[in-house]
Design an enzyme around this catalytic site. Sequence first.
Site, mmCIF file in Angstrom:
data_model
loop_
_atom_site.group_PDB
_atom_site.id
_atom_site.type_symbol
_atom_site.label_atom_id
_atom_site.label_comp_id
_atom_site.label_asym_id
_atom_site.label_seq_id
_atom_site.Cartn_x
_atom_site.Cartn_y
_atom_site.Cartn_z
ATOM 1 N N ALA A 33 6.698 -19.637 9.211
ATOM 2 C CA ALA A 33 5.660 -20.287 10.013
ATOM 3 C C ALA A 33 6.234 -21.424 10.871
ATOM 4 C CB ALA A 33 4.567 -20.836 9.094
ATOM 5 N N ASN A 87 13.781 -31.862 1.161
ATOM 6 C CA ASN A 87 13.687 -32.467 -0.174
ATOM 7 C C ASN A 87 14.757 -33.528 -0.451
ATOM 8 O OD1 ASN A 87 16.005 -31.153 -1.030
ATOM 9 N ND2 ASN A 87 14.945 -29.616 -2.232
ATOM 10 N N VAL A 217 2.044 -15.696 8.746
ATOM 11 C CA VAL A 217 1.500 -14.474 8.139
ATOM 12 C C VAL A 217 0.056 -14.725 7.736
ATOM 13 C CG1 VAL A 217 1.671 -12.913 6.159
ATOM 14 C CG2 VAL A 217 3.723 -13.584 7.411
ATOM 15 N N HIS A 440 6.862 -30.435 -7.656
ATOM 16 C CA HIS A 440 7.482 -29.222 -8.197
ATOM 17 C C HIS A 440 6.440 -28.192 -8.638
ATOM 18 C CE1 HIS A 440 10.845 -32.243 -9.326
ATOM 19 N NE2 HIS A 440 10.994 -31.805 -8.100
ATOM 20 N N ALA A 474 8.765 -20.036 -6.244
ATOM 21 C CA ALA A 474 8.374 -20.865 -7.396
ATOM 22 C C ALA A 474 7.109 -20.338 -8.085
ATOM 23 C CB ALA A 474 8.155 -22.305 -6.936
ATOM 24 N N THR A 485 12.939 -28.340 -9.238
ATOM 25 C CA THR A 485 12.816 -26.883 -9.190
ATOM 26 C C THR A 485 13.656 -26.158 -8.135
ATOM 27 O OG1 THR A 485 10.762 -27.482 -8.024
ATOM 28 C CG2 THR A 485 10.551 -26.580 -10.241
ATOM 29 N N ASN A 486 14.326 -26.902 -7.241
ATOM 30 C CA ASN A 486 14.983 -26.219 -6.126
ATOM 31 C C ASN A 486 16.064 -25.240 -6.572
ATOM 32 O OD1 ASN A 486 15.268 -25.747 -3.352
ATOM 33 N ND2 ASN A 486 16.973 -27.163 -3.205
HETATM 34 C C1 LIG Z 1 9.425 -33.895 -0.444
HETATM 35 C C2 LIG Z 1 9.987 -32.964 -1.488
HETATM 36 C C3 LIG Z 1 11.042 -33.391 -2.294
HETATM 37 C C4 LIG Z 1 11.571 -32.530 -3.255
HETATM 38 N N1 LIG Z 1 12.713 -32.904 -3.905
HETATM 39 C C5 LIG Z 1 13.350 -32.002 -4.690
HETATM 40 C C6 LIG Z 1 14.644 -32.276 -5.196
HETATM 41 O O1 LIG Z 1 15.270 -33.285 -4.885
HETATM 42 N N2 LIG Z 1 15.217 -31.360 -6.022
HETATM 43 C C7 LIG Z 1 14.573 -30.215 -6.367
HETATM 44 O O2 LIG Z 1 15.130 -29.448 -7.162
HETATM 45 N N3 LIG Z 1 13.368 -29.913 -5.872
HETATM 46 C C8 LIG Z 1 12.761 -30.750 -5.001
HETATM 47 N N4 LIG Z 1 11.573 -30.421 -4.422
HETATM 48 C C9 LIG Z 1 11.000 -29.105 -4.763
HETATM 49 C C10 LIG Z 1 11.778 -27.919 -4.188
HETATM 50 O O3 LIG Z 1 12.235 -28.223 -2.897
HETATM 51 C C11 LIG Z 1 10.857 -26.695 -4.215
HETATM 52 O O4 LIG Z 1 10.530 -26.399 -5.565
HETATM 53 C C12 LIG Z 1 11.492 -25.447 -3.605
HETATM 54 O O5 LIG Z 1 12.055 -25.704 -2.348
HETATM 55 C C13 LIG Z 1 10.427 -24.362 -3.497
HETATM 56 O O6 LIG Z 1 11.015 -23.182 -3.019
HETATM 57 P P1 LIG Z 1 10.127 -21.934 -2.633
HETATM 58 O O7 LIG Z 1 11.059 -20.887 -2.136
HETATM 59 O O8 LIG Z 1 9.225 -21.600 -3.759
HETATM 60 O O9 LIG Z 1 9.150 -22.448 -1.467
HETATM 61 P P2 LIG Z 1 9.467 -23.229 -0.113
HETATM 62 O O10 LIG Z 1 10.884 -23.680 -0.077
HETATM 63 O O11 LIG Z 1 8.416 -24.246 0.058
HETATM 64 O O12 LIG Z 1 9.352 -22.102 0.993
HETATM 65 C C14 LIG Z 1 8.163 -21.501 1.407
HETATM 66 C C15 LIG Z 1 8.320 -21.163 2.888
HETATM 67 O O13 LIG Z 1 7.281 -20.274 3.282
HETATM 68 C C16 LIG Z 1 6.770 -20.683 4.527
HETATM 69 N N5 LIG Z 1 5.394 -20.173 4.608
HETATM 70 C C17 LIG Z 1 4.351 -20.509 3.810
HETATM 71 N N6 LIG Z 1 3.247 -19.814 4.159
HETATM 72 C C18 LIG Z 1 3.603 -19.023 5.193
HETATM 73 C C19 LIG Z 1 2.901 -18.080 5.993
HETATM 74 N N7 LIG Z 1 1.599 -17.803 5.785
HETATM 75 N N8 LIG Z 1 3.560 -17.450 6.993
HETATM 76 C C20 LIG Z 1 4.876 -17.704 7.218
HETATM 77 N N9 LIG Z 1 5.595 -18.605 6.486
HETATM 78 C C21 LIG Z 1 4.968 -19.235 5.490
HETATM 79 C C22 LIG Z 1 6.868 -22.194 4.482
HETATM 80 O O14 LIG Z 1 6.801 -22.779 5.757
HETATM 81 C C23 LIG Z 1 8.199 -22.393 3.780
HETATM 82 O O15 LIG Z 1 9.266 -22.412 4.694
HETATM 83 C C24 LIG Z 1 11.009 -31.236 -3.451
HETATM 84 C C25 LIG Z 1 9.961 -30.807 -2.647
HETATM 85 C C26 LIG Z 1 9.453 -31.647 -1.660
HETATM 86 C C27 LIG Z 1 8.352 -31.143 -0.763
#
Ligand SMILES: Cc1cc2nc3c(=O)[nH]c(=O)nc-3n(C[C@H](O)[C@H](O)[C@H](O)COP(=O)(O)OP(=O)(O)OC[C@H]3O[C@@H](n4cnc5c(N)ncnc54)[C@H](O)[C@@H]3O)c2cc1C
Length: 509
Positions: A33, A87, A217, A440, A474, A485-486
Amino acid sequence: MFDVLIVGAGSAGCAIAARVSEDPTVSVGLIEAGPDYPDLAQLPGDLRNGNNNSYTAHDWGMEYAPTPHRKDRFPRGRVVGGSSAVNTTIALRGLPEDYDAWSAAGNEGWSWQEVLPAFKRLERDLDYPGASYHGDSGPISIRRHPHDELLPAHQAFLQSATDLGYPDCPDANDPWAWGAGPQPMNKLNGVRISGAVGYLASARIRENLTILPKTLVRRLLVANGKCTGVEVEDETGAVSEIAARLVVLSAGALMTPSVLMRSGIGAREELADIGVDLLRDVPGVGKNLSDHPALSVLCEVKDASLINFDAPIIQTILRYTGEHSEHRCDLQIEQISFAGRRGGPPMFLLAPVLEYQYGRGQLKFTSADAHHAPVIENQFCADERDRAILAGCVLDTLAFTRTAPLADMIAAVKFPDPGRGHSREAIENLCQKFAGSGYHPCGTAKMGPESDPLAVVDARCRLHGVDQLVVADASIMPAVPRANTNLTCFMIGEKVGEWIRTEKNQYGL
Ligand SMILES: Cc1cc2nc3c(=O)[nH]c(=O)nc-3n(C[C@H](O)[C@H](O)[C@H](O)COP(=O)(O)OP(=O)(O)OC[C@H]3O[C@@H](n4cnc5c(N)ncnc54)[C@H](O)[C@@H]3O)c2cc1C
């Protein structure tokens, strides 16, 4: 028509795109997105800066209710790289027991011994490349600030931890270690090594990988019980369809359930409430929201020169087990380098965090519009075990504010207000009212056998009851691991990416 179409270029999505596209015969589409910045030269400062989070420039603008008493912003990355691009760059693994519990719940392939190869494959640990449990050549570079790089407050935090009797922990990713030490972090020279930087930089030159940024999406296309592609909206609002032989939903723990709901996959009554035709009754979508509740111990410092908002926000960590806990390393205390606002009173904070959570929250859906976010209700500390254990951690944290050398830096504890008393009961009340998220969220489309009423996907991350549809991010975690959780999201991406590439028949390819 793509062979594999990944929705969401976040931590898991980037890893899956990179691993699947290693097979040049498979065409891979990666939809995101948010915008794409293909190389470091074009990367905006907020995404490059691994010393602090990016909260607003590449964000979904969501809100959450951590407890029924309050509402706050809830950041989520909206950019190629996802939340890994915004993050804090803390690179911690969960405990072996976390993944063994996933496996024991009926998820073959996810025990510690089975996830360890993926954790090793994803990292290039610069400090412990030779350790049997570390990797030295993966896409995500990880290092720890050496002692001479630590800010005075972090040096003092470690010394106070020693004086309080906690052991030194030079490598917080040693699966069996605990104590205080430097935080493992995925940044190099201050540059955040996100999924976009680590995984996509080398993969994006492949002809079989197409990245589609600024593409939202709206819903999945499903015919006769089989996912055939997605309906998307571009920047101008134009709507079109993209076909695929396999769709992998990696939109994160908040948006993946939203996409499922908009597609008619969710709890029957909740779909009826938002006016979406039922495709498949899956009651677990949006349930089982698991996260890390935390409170802040806010301190005004004596010497304003200790506070620098451009310095690393975090450098150290204490991982330990609560006094009455049944689970190892169920608590973290983190020294946060600065708090409040630039120009305000000089402050830092200590963050006590509950890592093993008993309670669960949920997402609620109020609209089928793709531009609407779900309502996020964490119900933090509603479970009395969570409340009691987190309160114990707050009390342990307050002990730091009374122990030199950290105590010598502090002019006054501003929160919890000492004037109102720091009794266990008072602190438990504060936890129930003011606990906030460690950012997280996970568990909202969890994996498990079909016999589990809340399971959404099987142990290979295939949706129960809909063919050619995988969820991998996640959302699938049965419970939040005892770590940020990263890295676990990268690990999920590594595993699912490898399975799709090497066991195609398991995914109907
Ligand atoms: C400010 C912040 C600080 C954090 N600090 C840490 C840290 O230091 N260490 C750590 O381990 N974890 C940290 N986390 C958590 C960690 O980053 C997340 O748990 C992890 O990145 C999640 O991964 P994911 O693949 O599940 O989702 P995401 O990485 O969030 O990816 C989802 C993606 O899907 C896209 N998307 C969503 N809906 C749609 C749609 N309808 N159409 C198209 N695209 C879409 C989003 O734009 C995004 O790019 C932090 C999170 C944040 C927000």
